[in-house]
Design a protein around this motif. Structure first.
Motif, PDB file in Angstrom:
ATOM      1  N   GLU A 134      61.971 -16.509  21.951  1.00 13.19           N
ATOM      2  CA  GLU A 134      63.327 -15.990  21.158  1.00 13.19           C
ATOM      3  C   GLU A 134      63.539 -16.576  19.844  1.00 13.19           C
ATOM      4  OE1 GLU A 134      64.709 -13.150  22.303  1.00 13.19           O
ATOM      5  OE2 GLU A 134      65.457 -13.761  23.945  1.00 13.19           O
ATOM      6  N   ASP A 135      63.173 -17.752  19.220  1.00 13.34           N
ATOM      7  CA  ASP A 135      63.284 -17.935  17.970  1.00 13.34           C
ATOM      8  C   ASP A 135      62.349 -17.359  17.059  1.00 13.34           C
ATOM      9  OD1 ASP A 135      60.891 -19.477  18.610  1.00 13.34           O
ATOM     10  OD2 ASP A 135      61.723 -21.228  18.707  1.00 13.34           O
ATOM     11  N   GLY A 136      61.456 -16.651  17.455  1.00 12.07           N
ATOM     12  CA  GLY A 136      60.457 -15.867  16.484  1.00 12.07           C
ATOM     13  C   GLY A 136      59.323 -16.221  16.198  1.00 12.07           C
ATOM     14  N   PHE A 137      59.108 -17.508  16.855  1.00 13.29           N
ATOM     15  CA  PHE A 137      57.783 -18.177  16.643  1.00 13.29           C
ATOM     16  C   PHE A 137      56.615 -17.897  17.723  1.00 13.29           C
ATOM     17  CE2 PHE A 137      60.793 -21.564  14.652  1.00 13.29           C
ATOM     18  CZ  PHE A 137      60.441 -21.111  13.534  1.00 13.29           C
ATOM     19  N   ILE A 138      55.459 -17.767  16.853  1.00 10.73           N
ATOM     20  CA  ILE A 138      54.418 -17.616  18.124  1.00 10.73           C
ATOM     21  C   ILE A 138      54.267 -18.466  19.114  1.00 10.73           C
ATOM     22  CG2 ILE A 138      52.008 -17.494  18.030  1.00 10.73           C
ATOM     23  CD1 ILE A 138      51.897 -16.341  15.314  1.00 10.73           C
ATOM     24  N   TYR A 139      54.155 -17.970  20.546  1.00 13.28           N
ATOM     25  CA  TYR A 139      54.159 -18.815  21.555  1.00 13.28           C
ATOM     26  C   TYR A 139      52.814 -18.669  22.429  1.00 13.28           C
ATOM     27  CZ  TYR A 139      56.181 -20.535  25.893  1.00 13.28           C
ATOM     28  OH  TYR A 139      56.490 -21.576  27.004  1.00 13.28           O
ATOM     29  N   ASP A 140      51.967 -17.473  22.215  1.00 15.36           N
ATOM     30  CA  ASP A 140      50.913 -17.351  22.833  1.00 15.36           C
ATOM     31  C   ASP A 140      50.227 -16.137  22.295  1.00 15.36           C
ATOM     32  OD1 ASP A 140      49.237 -18.768  25.115  1.00 15.36           O
ATOM     33  OD2 ASP A 140      49.061 -17.041  25.517  1.00 15.36           O
ATOM     34  N   ASP A 141      48.820 -15.902  22.515  1.00 14.46           N
ATOM     35  CA  ASP A 141      48.137 -14.752  22.193  1.00 14.46           C
ATOM     36  C   ASP A 141      47.112 -14.518  23.147  1.00 14.46           C
ATOM     37  OD1 ASP A 141      46.387 -16.576  21.257  1.00 14.46           O
ATOM     38  OD2 ASP A 141      46.028 -15.748  19.676  1.00 14.46           O
ATOM     39  N   GLY A 142      46.555 -13.321  23.084  1.00 10.18           N
ATOM     40  CA  GLY A 142      45.379 -12.779  23.887  1.00 10.18           C
ATOM     41  C   GLY A 142      45.106 -11.361  23.940  1.00 10.18           C
ATOM     42  N   PHE A 149      48.141  -4.003  33.784  1.00 10.22           N
ATOM     43  CA  PHE A 149      47.740  -4.611  32.579  1.00 10.22           C
ATOM     44  C   PHE A 149      47.165  -5.853  33.124  1.00 10.22           C
ATOM     45  CE2 PHE A 149      51.147  -1.947  31.007  1.00 10.22           C
ATOM     46  CZ  PHE A 149      50.532  -1.589  29.818  1.00 10.22           C
ATOM     47  N   HIS A 150      45.863  -6.082  32.663  1.00  9.05           N
ATOM     48  CA  HIS A 150      44.985  -7.400  32.713  1.00  9.05           C
ATOM     49  C   HIS A 150      45.422  -8.212  31.470  1.00  9.05           C
ATOM     50  CE1 HIS A 150      41.367  -9.701  34.296  1.00  9.05           C
ATOM     51  NE2 HIS A 150      41.577 -10.195  32.771  1.00  9.05           N
ATOM     52  N   VAL A 151      46.268  -9.086  31.511  1.00 14.05           N
ATOM     53  CA  VAL A 151      46.853  -9.926  30.249  1.00 14.05           C
ATOM     54  C   VAL A 151      45.778 -11.137  30.227  1.00 14.05           C
ATOM     55  CG1 VAL A 151      48.705 -11.070  29.223  1.00 14.05           C
ATOM     56  CG2 VAL A 151      48.925  -9.127  30.575  1.00 14.05           C
ATOM     57  N   THR A 152      45.203 -11.590  28.984  1.00 16.21           N
ATOM     58  CA  THR A 152      44.692 -12.941  29.009  1.00 16.21           C
ATOM     59  C   THR A 152      45.646 -13.700  27.921  1.00 16.21           C
ATOM     60  OG1 THR A 152      43.448 -12.576  27.022  1.00 16.21           O
ATOM     61  CG2 THR A 152      42.375 -11.849  29.179  1.00 16.21           C
ATOM     62  N   THR A 153      45.728 -15.198  28.255  1.00 16.92           N
ATOM     63  CA  THR A 153      46.354 -16.091  27.458  1.00 16.92           C
ATOM     64  C   THR A 153      45.536 -17.248  27.061  1.00 16.92           C
ATOM     65  OG1 THR A 153      46.832 -17.789  29.248  1.00 16.92           O
ATOM     66  CG2 THR A 153      48.322 -15.664  29.277  1.00 16.92           C
ATOM     67  N   THR A 154      46.004 -18.061  26.317  1.00 15.43           N
ATOM     68  CA  THR A 154      45.068 -19.177  25.859  1.00 15.43           C
ATOM     69  C   THR A 154      44.887 -20.192  26.885  1.00 15.43           C
ATOM     70  OG1 THR A 154      47.070 -20.542  25.355  1.00 15.43           O
ATOM     71  CG2 THR A 154      46.144 -19.001  23.553  1.00 15.43           C
ATOM     72  N   THR A 155      43.856 -20.962  27.018  1.00 17.34           N
ATOM     73  CA  THR A 155      43.456 -21.573  28.273  1.00 17.34           C
ATOM     74  C   THR A 155      44.696 -22.700  28.637  1.00 17.34           C
ATOM     75  OG1 THR A 155      41.082 -21.869  27.770  1.00 17.34           O
ATOM     76  CG2 THR A 155      42.044 -23.648  29.026  1.00 17.34           C
ATOM     77  N   GLY A 156      45.390 -23.386  27.656  1.00 22.16           N
ATOM     78  CA  GLY A 156      46.216 -24.425  27.892  1.00 22.16           C
ATOM     79  C   GLY A 156      47.752 -23.587  28.075  1.00 22.16           C
ATOM     80  N   GLY A 157      47.735 -22.273  27.644  1.00 20.37           N
ATOM     81  CA  GLY A 157      49.063 -21.767  27.679  1.00 20.37           C
ATOM     82  C   GLY A 157      49.429 -21.011  29.132  1.00 20.37           C
ATOM     83  N   ALA A 158      48.457 -20.805  29.918  1.00 25.42           N
ATOM     84  CA  ALA A 158      48.610 -20.112  31.097  1.00 25.42           C
ATOM     85  C   ALA A 158      49.777 -20.416  31.866  1.00 25.42           C
ATOM     86  CB  ALA A 158      47.395 -20.080  31.874  1.00 25.42           C
TER      87      ALA A 158
END
Lengths: 103, 997
Positions: free
Chosen positions: B704-712, B722-731
């Motif tokens: 909510e603060d506008g900073f990147i939290y994860d991507d994929g 949807f088949h969503v992928t996340t970072t390994t550590g972020g799942a």
């Protein structure tokens, strides 16, 4: 280790199954993009951090995985009561929370 | 004969069952059922240790868990050398080997005893005052020396070979303490049928019935009654009886931690037995029956071996059949020591004299002692003990001064009264109250569902104790939901009773003296030290405690706290309750790390996650790295390659032909439901509604603060899937973040979230020949560029098993990610690998994956971003839906500081010398000649040698970075300044032509 009553599972479970999720009853605006800086500051940064009764969110993460709300006394660390997410903030608390709800 | 001081007619041990043991290499014989302490005393050994600070010779003070002096090292083998074992608790077994501690070269001649002569130097606060200067010497000189000199035993230096177990238990009534009170409470509760646990720290139940020769219950000797009652309890289905089990901590909501010593008392514990067992018990009601602990008298040289608690001497006699001397003196301020004198006298031990501080006490025990012909001195004090390695005399003086008289003795039995054990009550957050009449702290206000009974509640006398405990046990059961019981209360036929006593220093050790009258034996704290602490300005009892270390030893001040408090109060001129008690903290007695850690050590400390393809990588000789709990193949060295050579080969191989990479650890979440697209719109910055099924998009998730939290990369399999992928550590945290919004902010959306990370194995096949490798194995998917362009996904079959086949790339090459059910992961990998061999494919690990993605300027969330990076900072504005009115982070991104000029932006860096590889984390400056501290304008986030580019490459966050293209910046390092040029983030194939084939 505390016992916390999950209002969905309807029983007390050990603290290890739960995770705190911050203060409760802080509404996210339906028009958040249009909010003023001051309103966003209040919504995002300002927390009450009371000495005494706090309304907070918990998640039964290693159980039913539901988020719910709890009333806890930050002085005694006792849970006064818990209730489901989306239910209104209770206007009245049970007299002896420890006896009535958390048992 | 098991020791010259054994009295065959006394005690309860069976004389025939002898056990050999050794102490400091000397062999002795004891009896099964002895403690190490009773066996040593039976052999006339009183000197068992040296004190902590002054190295004074020390003996055995007590007969129980409160023992401060008799700490020994028990040696079973090279790995099992347990230090600081209380000789009064350690049960004897045949072959037991014990050593004394804190002495060199021997126990009777200890060089460290020079500290005793130099004791004026070592007064209270010594460490704080002496080792302050010079400051630098603390780390290099003082601390190592003090640490070497301090501590009593020697820690084992090998891994603990024993195993420990752990159990959770629930019960209605938990009774802590198995003396008369605990047994009576447990009987009353158990008779109602509720679940009861009764625990006691000793091997046998009975508590002080073990020495109270005058107690009779239900027509039997008290101790015999206790054994019968406990046998009856143990036979009941609803009762669990735990001997050798110490309740060490009382936590919130009647959660109590207990340690059961399972095999420390056995000669040869079978390997199937744990050494200790940790019990974590949740009880509806707790009954505290922890008894009371006798206090010593505070007088000069009260620490000489042979000076001990009167109750302990009685226990050694009445339970173990051991006389603690042949000619004993008694020093007391209450009645209970008379009973010890009487029992010893009757057993044939000479009692030289009883010295009683009280002026003219009366009572049955005094009459009985007198009738036995024991000399009794009222109104007198023992002002000092004589002897060194063993007490040899006591010097007596009228308590208000006058002529001294020295009486030869070989033991002094002392009693200043009994302190209720309120440790667990206090740990339960109950508030103690001071009873001014009896001068003791007793339970006052309760904070939890517990009740104290018997001596720990300040209840005197066996009759009163059993009445109170039985009623409390019945009530606890009733409160826990029981019906009425059908038992009957034990009947006390005869009991002993005493109370009162004294607190603080005895005459002869008063404020005008400098004698060594010990308050805390284990930490060598004298009455004088406590007074000194007050004189030096300590007002709070907590400060007095820390300054003098009174009560801070492993015995936690069980015998010393009340004396220390009384002396501090007297010196302060305040009543005791105003000075207050120090806080009782867990553990009640020391607890091993082993019992707390239990099986959670070594490979069981934390789960290890391995992919389906892990065994293949292992066979190929992969080197693994830890990524969270995952083991990931880091690189695959061939023929003696080092990491550098292997990674170079892998990187070139992927871009020349193709490479296979195990991407199974990527987090994967399936977002399903009629409102799935709406949900994705809210959780990611990108637009999703118009993404066609079968296509993919690179998504960015913000907080909510506008900073990147994860991507994929996200693939849309169907309008509602949807088949969503996340970072390994972020799942896990991404899943939590999604669930949080779905359940609490957007509950109106009809969406289900499912973690599918472990359900799908993922094989990345990347490189110019990737399609040639995959195509022969795929069924039902058109693999042409037209039908399956970059960033698309199809469902079909590969090697006959279902697949979700993504065309996507984290290398910049034509690439695919083959998702197959995890069970088929290795088989499909092996099939692809076999195909790959026809095309010169390599297997590559995470290091090559990092290099390849950096060559293309693809970021890794958590490496190139750090929680303060916005999409704009990372050059990802293109991924933010401009027309969207809401998504998590939309408002945060607009905050003034997040849109201000001069923010750190992600850029590329090229070193002027292409061979130099920057260090990740290195700081960047504009002008290397500026004075230190320099103004740092950014730092290196990723840096590698790129064999494909033939030079080093780096990514960095630099203030205003995108306005500095082509500028020269500097990276100051310890061995020189490195010049770098700011560039774009793409180092290889800038036009991106290779992506599409």
């Amino acid at each position: 280790m505390l016992l916390i009553r999950c209002p969905y599972c309807e029983e007390e479970r050990p603290e290890l199954e739960f995770r705190n999720a911050g203060e409760a009853h802080i509404a996210r605006s339906g028009n958040i993009a249009g909010e003023s800086d001051d309103d966003f500051e209040k919504f995002f940064f300002i927390r009450s951090n009371p000495k005494g009764i706090i309304y907070e969110r918990w998640r039964h993460i290693h159980g039913c995985a539901r988020f719910f709300n709890a009333v806890r006394d930050t002085v005694t660390d006792k849970f006064v009561m818990t209730y489901k997410a989306g239910e209104p903030k209770p206007s009245k608390l049970p007299k002896n929370g420890n006896e009535g709800v958390a048992k | 004969m098991s020791g010259a001081f054994r009295i065959p007619a006394a005690g309860r041990l069976k004389q025939a069952k002898t056990a050999r043991f050794s102490f400091d290499g000397q062999s002795y014989t004891g009896i099964e059922g002895d403690t190490l302490a009773s066996a040593l005393l039976a052999n006339g050994v009183h000197l068992v240790g040296r004190s902590f600070k002054y190295h004074r010779p020390r003996g055995i003070l007590s007969a129980g868990a409160e023992e401060p002096n008799a700490l020994v090292q028990i040696v079973r083998d090279d790995a099992r050398k347990t230090p600081n074992v209380r000789a009064t608790v350690q049960e004897l077994y045949d072959g037991l080997a014990a050593n004394s501690q804190n002495r060199w070269p021997s126990l009777s001649f200890d060089v460290g005893a020079v500290n005793d002569l130099a004791s004026p130097m070592f007064s209270a606060g010594f460490y704080y005052k002496t080792f302050m200067w010079p400051k630098a010497a603390w780390k290099s000189l003082y601390e190592p020396k003090i640490r070497e000199a301090a501590g009593l035993g020697v820690s084992p230096d090998r891994p603990d070979p024993d195993h420990y177990s752990s159990r959770y238990a629930h019960c209605d009534v938990l009774v802590l303490g198995g003396g008369a009170a605990g047994i009576a409470a447990a009987l009353a509760a158990a008779e109602t049928g509720v679940r009861v646990i009764l625990a006691d720290e000793q091997a046998e139940f009975g508590g002080s019935l073990r020495f109270e020769s005058g107690a009779r219950i239900d027509g039997q000797d008290g101790f015999a009654w206790a054994q019968g009652a406990v046998a009856k309890l143990a036979a009941m289905d609803n009762v669990r009886v735990l001997p050798r089990t110490t309740a060490f901590g009382y936590y919130a909501q009647n959660f109590v931690g207990l340690v059961e010593r399972v095999s420390d008392h056995l000669k040869a514990p079978g390997h199937d037995l744990p050494r200790e067992r940790l019990w974590q018990v949740r009880a509806k009601r707790v009954v505290l029956a922890s008894g009371a602990i006798e206090r010593h008298m505070v007088f000069a040289n009260n620490d000489r071996p042979g000076v001990m608690l009167a109750g302990a001497a009685r226990t050694f006699l009445n339970h173990y059949g051991v006389a603690v001397g042949r000619n004993v003196g008694v020093y007391t301020a209450n009645d209970s020591a008379y009973a010890a004198a009487i029992d010893l006298k009757k057993a044939g031990v000479n009692v030289a004299a009883i010295v009683d501080l009280r002026d003219n006490p009366t009572g049955p025990v005094i009459d009985e002692a007198r009738a036995l012909g024991i000399e009794i001195n009222f109104g007198r004090a023992v002002i000092r003990a004589g002897g060194k390695l063993r007490v040899s005399s006591m010097t007596v003086q009228p308590k208000n001064g006058g002529g001294e008289r020295t009486i030869p003795v070989d033991a002094i039995l002392m009693s200043a009264g009994w302190t209720p054990s309120v440790h667990l009550f206090s740990q339960s957050r109950g508030k103690v109250a001071f009873n001014d009449e009896t001068k003791r702290f007793v339970p006052g206000t309760y904070a939890q569902d517990c009740v104290s009974v018997g001596a720990c509640n300040g209840t005197d006398g066996l009759s009163g104790t059993v009445d109170e405990a039985y009623a409390a046990g019945a009530k606890a059961a009733k409160d826990a939901g029981a019906k009425a019981g059908k038992g009957s209360k034990p009947k006390v036929d005869a009991s002993e009773s005493w109370s009162r006593g004294m607190l603080g220093a005895a005459p002869g050790a008063g404020p005008d003296t400098t004698v060594k009258a010990f308050v805390d034996f284990q930490n060598d704290v004298t009455a004088k030290d406590i007074r000194q602490a007050v004189h030096e300005g300590m007002r709070s009892i907590e400060h007095v405690k820390r300054f003098t270390t009174n009560g801070m030893a492993t015995d936690q001040g069980k015998t010393s706290n009340m004396h220390g408090l009384a002396i501090a109060a007297e010196t302060l001129g305040k009543p005791i309750p105003e000075v207050g008690l120090t806080t009782f903290r867990a553990p009640y007695t020391p607890v091993t790390f082993g019992s707390i850690v239990s099986h959670a050590r070594g490979p069981l400390f934390d789960p290890t996650r391995k992919t389906a393809i892990h065994p293949w990588a292992e066979r190929q000789g992969a080197v693994f790295e830890d990524v969270g709990q995952w083991k990931r193949a880091w690189y695959f060295p061939k023929g003696g390659e080092d990491m550098h050579a292997a990674v170079d080969r892998e990187c070139v191989g992927v871009r020349t032909n193709a490479g296979l990479f195990d991407a199974s650890t990527l987090g994967k979440i399936e977002v399903v439901g009629p409102d799935a697209a709406k949900f994705m719109e809210l959780l990611y910055t990108n637009p999703w509604e118009k993404l066609e099924p079968g296509r993919c998009r690179y998504g960015i998730m913000l907080r909510e603060d506008g900073f990147i939290y994860d991507d994929g990369v996200v693939g849309r399999l169907a309008p509602d899937r949807f088949h969503v992928t996340t970072t390994t550590g972020g799942a896990p945290r991404v899943m939590n973040h999604m669930e949080d919004y779905l359940q609490t902010e957007f509950p109106h959306l009809n969406v289900w979230l499912t973690s599918i990370t472990e359900q799908w194995a993922v094989i990345a096949v990347q490189g110019p020949k990737s399609r040639d490798i995959i195509a022969p194995l795929v069924e039902g998917i058109d693999m042409s560029d037209e039908a399956l362009p970059h960033m698309s996904v199809r469902e079909g079959k590969i090697c006959g098993v279902p697949t979700r086949l993504f065309r996507m790339s984290f290398t910049g090459e034509r690439g695919f990610e083959v998702n197959v059910p995890a069970d088929y992961g290795q088989a499909v990998w092996e099939a692809l690998w076999a195909e790959g061999q026809k095309h010169g494919a390599v297997a590559y690990g995470t290091e090559a994956m990092h290099v390849l993605r950096a060559e293309k300027g693809y970021i890794i969330v958590g490496q190139d971003t750090d929680g303060t990076v916005t999409p704009n900072d990372a050059g990802l504005d293109w991924a933010v839906g401009k027309k969207k009115t809401d998504f998590v982070g939309i408002r945060g991104m607009m905050r003034p500081d997040l849109v201000a000029k001069g923010r750190k932006q992600l850029v590329g860096l090229k070193t002027k010398d292409p061979k130099v590889v920057l260090e990740e984390g290195a700081q960047i400056v504009e002008d290397p000649r500026q004075p230190i501290p320099m103004k740092m304008i950014g730092h290196v986030t990723s840096s590698y040698w790129s064999q494909n580019c033939g030079r080093s490459i780096a990514l960095a966050l630099v203030a205003g970075g995108r306005d500095r293209m082509g500028d020269t910046l500097y990276v100051p390092m310890p061995d020189g300044v490195i010049e770098v040029e700011v560039t774009g983030m793409v180092f290889f194939d800038e036009t991106g032509g290779r992506l599409n084939g």
